[in-house]
Design a protein around this motif. Sequence first.
Motif, PDB file in Angstrom:
ATOM      1  N   ALA A 173      -2.072  -6.024  -0.409  1.00 23.64           N
ATOM      2  CA  ALA A 173      -3.035  -5.618   0.612  1.00 23.64           C
ATOM      3  C   ALA A 173      -4.261  -6.524   0.620  1.00 23.64           C
ATOM      4  O   ALA A 173      -5.015  -6.520   1.592  1.00 23.64           O
ATOM      5  N   ALA A 174      -4.475  -7.294  -0.420  1.00 21.74           N
ATOM      6  CA  ALA A 174      -5.549  -8.287  -0.437  1.00 21.74           C
ATOM      7  C   ALA A 174      -5.027  -9.659  -0.007  1.00 21.74           C
ATOM      8  O   ALA A 174      -5.724 -10.426   0.657  1.00 21.74           O
TER       9      ALA A 174
ATOM     10  N   LEU B 160     -11.192  -4.102  -2.653  1.00 19.26           N
ATOM     11  CA  LEU B 160     -10.126  -3.091  -2.634  1.00 19.26           C
ATOM     12  C   LEU B 160     -10.111  -2.292  -3.934  1.00 19.26           C
ATOM     13  O   LEU B 160      -9.974  -1.057  -3.915  1.00 19.26           O
ATOM     14  N   THR B 161     -10.282  -2.959  -5.054  1.00 23.31           N
ATOM     15  CA  THR B 161     -10.292  -2.285  -6.352  1.00 23.31           C
ATOM     16  C   THR B 161     -11.460  -1.308  -6.456  1.00 23.31           C
ATOM     17  O   THR B 161     -11.285  -0.157  -6.881  1.00 23.31           O
TER      18      THR B 161
ATOM     19  N   ILE C 271     -11.356 -10.072  -1.654  1.00 22.11           N
ATOM     20  CA  ILE C 271     -10.793  -8.901  -0.967  1.00 22.11           C
ATOM     21  C   ILE C 271     -10.195  -7.938  -1.992  1.00 22.11           C
ATOM     22  O   ILE C 271     -10.352  -6.719  -1.881  1.00 22.11           O
TER      23      ILE C 271
ATOM     24  N   VAL D 113      -3.373  -1.627  -8.502  1.00 21.60           N
ATOM     25  CA  VAL D 113      -3.982  -1.977  -7.216  1.00 21.60           C
ATOM     26  C   VAL D 113      -2.946  -2.766  -6.426  1.00 21.60           C
ATOM     27  O   VAL D 113      -2.399  -3.745  -6.932  1.00 21.60           O
TER      28      VAL D 113
ATOM     29  N   VAL E 283       0.841  -1.199   0.000  1.00 23.27           N
ATOM     30  CA  VAL E 283       0.000   0.000   0.000  1.00 23.27           C
ATOM     31  C   VAL E 283       0.881   1.255   0.000  1.00 23.27           C
ATOM     32  O   VAL E 283       0.618   2.205  -0.732  1.00 23.27           O
TER      33      VAL E 283
ATOM     34  N   LEU F 255     -10.713   1.653  -4.265  1.00 26.03           N
ATOM     35  CA  LEU F 255      -9.708   2.541  -4.872  1.00 26.03           C
ATOM     36  C   LEU F 255     -10.287   3.320  -6.044  1.00 26.03           C
ATOM     37  O   LEU F 255      -9.967   4.511  -6.214  1.00 26.03           O
TER      38      LEU F 255
ATOM     39  N   TYR G 190      -2.168  -5.463  -4.648  1.00 23.49           N
ATOM     40  CA  TYR G 190      -2.797  -6.731  -4.294  1.00 23.49           C
ATOM     41  C   TYR G 190      -2.164  -7.405  -3.084  1.00 23.49           C
ATOM     42  O   TYR G 190      -2.749  -8.319  -2.505  1.00 23.49           O
TER      43      TYR G 190
END
Length: 172
Positions: A150-151, A114-115, A110, A146, A26, A118, A148
Amino acid sequence: MTSTFAAWLGFLLFAGTMTYAGVKDVATMTISNRLVAVLTIAYAVFAPAAGLGLEAILSSVLVASGVLACTFAFFALGWIGGGDAKLLPVATLWLGAELALPFLVYVAAIGAALTVALLQFRRVPLPIVLKKHAWSNRLHARDAGVPYGAAMAPAALLLAPESHWFPALLQI
């Protein structure tokens, strides 16, 4: 007792490193090769020391290799970043073959959330308090990807208690 200690160390190393990878992705939109190498080498050390059987280790390696082949194809097509292409299979390795599919489903769900978040974040002006931070400007850029990692981090942490590491932790 040694295998329980190794299981605890491995479990904590995996959980801590995945958390770090998610936060770092992130903040910088990168996942370092060193981090992936540390996780890979640590698995080779901790899995046998924690008492994981040869069959469990080999099946994890086989499934993680398949995930690696897919993620490199996705990277070659420009669908994911290189760090994501390496972190996903190594996290699969740690979680084990039996959790590979649930892990990929969690990452996808997830990652989709998140996408969407964002995309919504990028539609509104960046708040003044965030404009002075490089990480928030990077995340806010419309042409940015993105993170990822963070996912992957929360997906791995959600499934870690169901992994082959956890029974070894309970042998206290």
